[in-house]
Design a protein around this motif. Structure first.
Motif, PDB file in Angstrom:
ATOM      1  N   PRO A  57      32.339 -32.913 -23.453  1.00  0.00           N
ATOM      2  CA  PRO A  57      33.359 -32.881 -22.400  1.00  0.00           C
ATOM      3  C   PRO A  57      34.552 -32.034 -22.806  1.00  0.00           C
ATOM      4  O   PRO A  57      34.724 -31.695 -23.994  1.00  0.00           O
ATOM      5  N   PRO A  58      35.399 -31.665 -21.846  1.00  0.00           N
ATOM      6  CA  PRO A  58      36.603 -30.898 -22.177  1.00  0.00           C
ATOM      7  C   PRO A  58      37.472 -31.636 -23.201  1.00  0.00           C
ATOM      8  O   PRO A  58      37.591 -32.861 -23.167  1.00  0.00           O
ATOM      9  N   GLU A 114      31.848 -21.636 -22.184  1.00  0.00           N
ATOM     10  CA  GLU A 114      31.237 -21.838 -20.858  1.00  0.00           C
ATOM     11  C   GLU A 114      29.920 -21.056 -20.751  1.00  0.00           C
ATOM     12  O   GLU A 114      29.655 -20.377 -19.754  1.00  0.00           O
ATOM     13  N   ILE A 115      29.096 -21.177 -21.769  1.00  0.00           N
ATOM     14  CA  ILE A 115      27.868 -20.374 -21.811  1.00  0.00           C
ATOM     15  C   ILE A 115      26.963 -20.650 -20.610  1.00  0.00           C
ATOM     16  O   ILE A 115      26.177 -19.791 -20.197  1.00  0.00           O
ATOM     17  N   HIS A 116      27.107 -21.819 -20.012  1.00  0.00           N
ATOM     18  CA  HIS A 116      26.278 -22.139 -18.839  1.00  0.00           C
ATOM     19  C   HIS A 116      26.619 -21.286 -17.623  1.00  0.00           C
ATOM     20  O   HIS A 116      25.854 -21.229 -16.661  1.00  0.00           O
ATOM     21  N   GLU A 143      27.844 -28.691 -19.684  1.00  0.00           N
ATOM     22  CA  GLU A 143      26.637 -28.993 -18.930  1.00  0.00           C
ATOM     23  C   GLU A 143      25.439 -29.145 -19.877  1.00  0.00           C
ATOM     24  O   GLU A 143      25.430 -28.597 -20.975  1.00  0.00           O
ATOM     25  N   ASN A 144      24.436 -29.859 -19.432  1.00  0.00           N
ATOM     26  CA  ASN A 144      23.267 -30.117 -20.253  1.00  0.00           C
ATOM     27  C   ASN A 144      22.518 -28.813 -20.559  1.00  0.00           C
ATOM     28  O   ASN A 144      21.987 -28.167 -19.648  1.00  0.00           O
ATOM     29  N   GLU A 148      20.585 -25.646 -18.414  1.00  0.00           N
ATOM     30  CA  GLU A 148      21.427 -24.471 -18.189  1.00  0.00           C
ATOM     31  C   GLU A 148      21.073 -23.278 -19.064  1.00  0.00           C
ATOM     32  O   GLU A 148      21.492 -22.157 -18.777  1.00  0.00           O
ATOM     33  N   LEU A 149      20.344 -23.478 -20.146  1.00  0.00           N
ATOM     34  CA  LEU A 149      19.955 -22.365 -21.014  1.00  0.00           C
ATOM     35  C   LEU A 149      18.479 -22.037 -20.787  1.00  0.00           C
ATOM     36  O   LEU A 149      17.662 -22.932 -20.555  1.00  0.00           O
ATOM     37  N   ASN A 150      18.159 -20.734 -20.872  1.00  0.00           N
ATOM     38  CA  ASN A 150      16.749 -20.386 -20.714  1.00  0.00           C
ATOM     39  C   ASN A 150      15.965 -20.818 -21.956  1.00  0.00           C
ATOM     40  O   ASN A 150      16.518 -21.007 -23.042  1.00  0.00           O
ATOM     41  N   GLY A 151      14.672 -21.001 -21.780  1.00  0.00           N
ATOM     42  CA  GLY A 151      13.852 -21.566 -22.841  1.00  0.00           C
ATOM     43  C   GLY A 151      13.857 -20.751 -24.109  1.00  0.00           C
ATOM     44  O   GLY A 151      13.854 -21.302 -25.217  1.00  0.00           O
ATOM     45  N   ALA A 152      13.879 -19.436 -23.975  1.00  0.00           N
ATOM     46  CA  ALA A 152      13.849 -18.563 -25.158  1.00  0.00           C
ATOM     47  C   ALA A 152      15.097 -18.740 -26.005  1.00  0.00           C
ATOM     48  O   ALA A 152      15.022 -18.824 -27.240  1.00  0.00           O
TER      49      ALA A 152
END
Length: 212
Positions: A57-58, A114-116, A143-144, A148-152
């Motif tokens: 969280p923030p 904020e990589i998502h 965020e989870n 939010e991140l690609n599998g690779a």
């Protein structure tokens, strides 16, 4: 007229920035990750860290922890915001990191806040450079990452979950903030005192967020 406030010093640096820990022992909370003997703490102290993502969280200390990792590992810290910057900026940071590694032998941490906010196609821009070790990527997200991140990319990073700060941690932070203000004001300067009831109100308002 000066724009300085109670929470700024003569350089204009806000209180939260001046209070950032410079040592792991000064960081409040996250004992499950940074307590004595914990794997992440050992990796940081030994200067051997790989790419990772902080999910929390923030105000839980994601940016501060990334800065501490750069300090302990003696790597260049390059901040990047996925909200305001794009892939062209990533490429600039990569070029500089390659040159730095070639000329100075110094490695680079690319901290992506904020990589998502990068879509899954944009996230591919990190992949070859993480694999080659040109950068150590540290992402921060509320965020989870599983969604939010690609599998690779997810397969190439470690995910660490940061918890909201506890009330005792926040009380300590408030007290340390007041001590910092007294230090800045100096002898004879205007000082602010705060009682336990007021500290409790601040802690409840903060709701686990140190910056509040």
């Amino acid at each position: 007229m000066s724009d300085l406030t109670l929470f700024s010093d003569d350089s204009g640096r806000p209180l939260a920035d001046r209070m950032r820990p410079t040592d792991l022992d000064q960081l409040f909370g996250q004992d499950h990750l940074l307590g004595p003997g914990k794997p992440l703490r050992l990796a940081i102290e030994q200067g051997e860290v790989s790419s990772m993502v902080f999910w929390g969280p923030p105000g839980s200390g994601k940016t501060t922890l990334a800065l501490l990792i750069a300090r302990y590992t003696e790597r260049r810290f390059e901040p990047f915001s996925a909200v305001t910057e794009g892939v062209p900026r990533v490429r600039e940071i990569i070029r500089d990191a390659q040159e730095r590694q070639r000329l100075e032998g110094r490695r680079t941490i690319l901290f992506c806040d904020e990589i998502h906010r990068f879509n899954k196609a944009q996230q591919d821009a990190f992949l070859p450079w993480v694999e080659q070790g040109v950068i150590t990527l540290i992402g921060a997200t509320t965020e989870n990452p599983s969604f939010e991140l690609n599998g690779a990319l997810l397969s190439r990073v470690q995910v660490f979950v940061l918890e909201p700060l506890r009330e005792d941690d926040l009380r300590s932070i408030v007290r340390r903030g007041m001590a910092e203000e007294r230090r800045v004001k100096g002898e004879g300067g205007e000082s602010v005192e705060i009682g336990d009831e007021a500290v409790g109100a601040i802690v409840r308002f903060a709701d686990g967020d140190a910056r509040r």
